[in-house]
Design a protein around this motif. Sequence first.
Motif, PDB file in Angstrom:
ATOM      1  N   ASP A  20       0.805  -1.206   0.000  1.00 48.38           N
ATOM      2  CA  ASP A  20       0.000   0.000   0.000  1.00 48.38           C
ATOM      3  C   ASP A  20       0.844   1.264   0.000  1.00 48.38           C
ATOM      4  N   SER A  21       2.133   1.158   0.294  1.00 46.74           N
ATOM      5  CA  SER A  21       2.974   2.346   0.319  1.00 46.74           C
ATOM      6  C   SER A  21       3.639   2.613  -1.025  1.00 46.74           C
ATOM      7  N   LEU A  22       3.432   1.744  -1.997  1.00 45.95           N
ATOM      8  CA  LEU A  22       3.990   1.982  -3.324  1.00 45.95           C
ATOM      9  C   LEU A  22       3.308   3.185  -3.960  1.00 45.95           C
ATOM     10  N   PRO A  23       4.004   3.948  -4.774  1.00 43.98           N
ATOM     11  CA  PRO A  23       3.357   5.077  -5.436  1.00 43.98           C
ATOM     12  C   PRO A  23       2.316   4.571  -6.433  1.00 43.98           C
ATOM     13  N   PRO A  24       1.240   5.340  -6.661  1.00 43.90           N
ATOM     14  CA  PRO A  24       0.212   4.889  -7.595  1.00 43.90           C
ATOM     15  C   PRO A  24       0.748   4.842  -9.020  1.00 43.90           C
ATOM     16  N   ALA A  25       0.130   4.018  -9.829  1.00 41.02           N
ATOM     17  CA  ALA A  25       0.499   3.925 -11.239  1.00 41.02           C
ATOM     18  C   ALA A  25       0.230   5.280 -11.911  1.00 41.02           C
ATOM     19  N   PRO A  26       0.973   5.622 -12.973  1.00 47.86           N
ATOM     20  CA  PRO A  26       0.857   6.958 -13.579  1.00 47.86           C
ATOM     21  C   PRO A  26      -0.573   7.363 -13.969  1.00 47.86           C
ATOM     22  N   TYR A  27      -1.339   6.446 -14.554  1.00 48.95           N
ATOM     23  CA  TYR A  27      -2.687   6.802 -14.984  1.00 48.95           C
ATOM     24  C   TYR A  27      -3.751   6.452 -13.951  1.00 48.95           C
ATOM     25  N   ALA A  28      -3.368   6.180 -12.723  1.00 49.53           N
ATOM     26  CA  ALA A  28      -4.346   5.876 -11.680  1.00 49.53           C
ATOM     27  C   ALA A  28      -5.196   7.104 -11.378  1.00 49.53           C
ATOM     28  N   TYR A  29      -4.589   8.270 -11.337  1.00 54.30           N
ATOM     29  CA  TYR A  29      -5.309   9.499 -11.000  1.00 54.30           C
ATOM     30  C   TYR A  29      -5.144  10.582 -12.071  1.00 54.30           C
ATOM     31  N   GLN A  30      -4.461  10.269 -13.144  1.00 53.17           N
ATOM     32  CA  GLN A  30      -4.204  11.239 -14.203  1.00 53.17           C
ATOM     33  C   GLN A  30      -5.022  10.850 -15.429  1.00 53.17           C
ATOM     34  N   GLN A  31      -5.760  11.797 -15.971  1.00 55.59           N
ATOM     35  CA  GLN A  31      -6.594  11.521 -17.129  1.00 55.59           C
ATOM     36  C   GLN A  31      -5.772  11.541 -18.406  1.00 55.59           C
ATOM     37  N   LEU A  32      -6.313  10.897 -19.447  1.00 54.44           N
ATOM     38  CA  LEU A  32      -5.669  10.921 -20.755  1.00 54.44           C
ATOM     39  C   LEU A  32      -5.827  12.305 -21.366  1.00 54.44           C
ATOM     40  N   GLU A  33      -4.887  12.698 -22.204  1.00 59.07           N
ATOM     41  CA  GLU A  33      -4.919  14.031 -22.813  1.00 59.07           C
ATOM     42  C   GLU A  33      -6.064  14.169 -23.815  1.00 59.07           C
ATOM     43  N   ASP A  34      -6.366  13.110 -24.548  1.00 60.24           N
ATOM     44  CA  ASP A  34      -7.438  13.131 -25.544  1.00 60.24           C
ATOM     45  C   ASP A  34      -8.785  12.953 -24.835  1.00 60.24           C
ATOM     46  N   PRO A  35      -9.678  13.946 -24.897  1.00 57.86           N
ATOM     47  CA  PRO A  35     -10.959  13.853 -24.192  1.00 57.86           C
ATOM     48  C   PRO A  35     -11.830  12.687 -24.661  1.00 57.86           C
ATOM     49  N   GLU A  36     -11.744  12.353 -25.937  1.00 57.49           N
ATOM     50  CA  GLU A  36     -12.544  11.232 -26.462  1.00 57.49           C
ATOM     51  C   GLU A  36     -12.060   9.902 -25.878  1.00 57.49           C
ATOM     52  N   LEU A  37     -10.751   9.712 -25.818  1.00 59.68           N
ATOM     53  CA  LEU A  37     -10.197   8.489 -25.232  1.00 59.68           C
ATOM     54  C   LEU A  37     -10.496   8.415 -23.737  1.00 59.68           C
ATOM     55  N   GLU A  38     -10.411   9.570 -23.055  1.00 55.40           N
ATOM     56  CA  GLU A  38     -10.716   9.595 -21.620  1.00 55.40           C
ATOM     57  C   GLU A  38     -12.183   9.259 -21.382  1.00 55.40           C
ATOM     58  N   ALA A  39     -13.066   9.722 -22.260  1.00 56.40           N
ATOM     59  CA  ALA A  39     -14.496   9.405 -22.129  1.00 56.40           C
ATOM     60  C   ALA A  39     -14.724   7.900 -22.283  1.00 56.40           C
ATOM     61  N   GLN A  40     -14.031   7.275 -23.236  1.00 54.74           N
ATOM     62  CA  GLN A  40     -14.130   5.812 -23.406  1.00 54.74           C
ATOM     63  C   GLN A  40     -13.628   5.097 -22.162  1.00 54.74           C
ATOM     64  N   ALA A  41     -12.497   5.550 -21.648  1.00 52.08           N
ATOM     65  CA  ALA A  41     -11.912   4.917 -20.463  1.00 52.08           C
ATOM     66  C   ALA A  41     -12.834   5.077 -19.262  1.00 52.08           C
ATOM     67  N   THR A  42     -13.382   6.264 -19.067  1.00 58.88           N
ATOM     68  CA  THR A  42     -14.266   6.523 -17.928  1.00 58.88           C
ATOM     69  C   THR A  42     -15.528   5.690 -18.019  1.00 58.88           C
ATOM     70  N   GLU A  43     -16.097   5.601 -19.210  1.00 60.29           N
ATOM     71  CA  GLU A  43     -17.305   4.784 -19.399  1.00 60.29           C
ATOM     72  C   GLU A  43     -17.027   3.323 -19.040  1.00 60.29           C
ATOM     73  N   LEU A  44     -15.890   2.808 -19.470  1.00 63.33           N
ATOM     74  CA  LEU A  44     -15.522   1.422 -19.151  1.00 63.33           C
ATOM     75  C   LEU A  44     -15.257   1.257 -17.662  1.00 63.33           C
ATOM     76  N   MET A  45     -14.584   2.226 -17.051  1.00 59.09           N
ATOM     77  CA  MET A  45     -14.243   2.114 -15.628  1.00 59.09           C
ATOM     78  C   MET A  45     -15.491   2.099 -14.739  1.00 59.09           C
ATOM     79  N   HIS A  46     -16.561   2.755 -15.180  1.00 58.18           N
ATOM     80  CA  HIS A  46     -17.800   2.752 -14.400  1.00 58.18           C
ATOM     81  C   HIS A  46     -18.527   1.410 -14.468  1.00 58.18           C
ATOM     82  N   THR A  47     -18.129   0.543 -15.390  1.00 56.81           N
ATOM     83  CA  THR A  47     -18.773  -0.768 -15.509  1.00 56.81           C
ATOM     84  C   THR A  47     -17.936  -1.886 -14.894  1.00 56.81           C
ATOM     85  N   LEU A  48     -16.807  -1.516 -14.287  1.00 57.94           N
ATOM     86  CA  LEU A  48     -15.920  -2.514 -13.679  1.00 57.94           C
ATOM     87  C   LEU A  48     -15.895  -2.338 -12.163  1.00 57.94           C
TER      88      LEU A  48
END
Length: 139
Positions: A20-48
């Motif tokens: 639990d003391s390891l640093p988080p993965a880079p994209y754990a709290y950082q969004q993708l630069e492309d809003p369309e790709l981030e929207a796809q990722a967010t939609e998928l993450m809400h179903t997992l």
Amino acid sequence: MRVLLALIALALAAPLAAQDSLPPAPYAYQQLEDPELEAQATELMHTLRCLKCQSQSIADSDAPMAGDMRHQVRTRIAAGEDPEDIRAWLIQRYGDYVSYQPRVTAATWPLFAIPLALLVIVFFILRGRFARRSKGAGE
């Protein structure tokens, strides 16, 4: 004896605390630069489902494991992978429980069929009771 037990407990707890003391993965709290790709990722993450929290999606959970799963989703989306392929990979890796959208398989079909069968049984029981009442009231 107490000191020995305390040392053993400390030795066994150290690896768990280190995870639990390891640093988080880079994209754990950082969004993708492309809003369309981030929207796809967010939609998928809400179903997992977060496997540690069990009542939250990985998009809503702050558990380290959910952060790692968000990182995997965003990394794979950024690489051009299809969201359904990512879902299939996560299901293969963590099992059907990770998805909020259950699949009907040979192992899960009774979970879908039993409620329907119970509804049919209740319908016939109620129909029989109402038929007897109306028959008895008509005489």
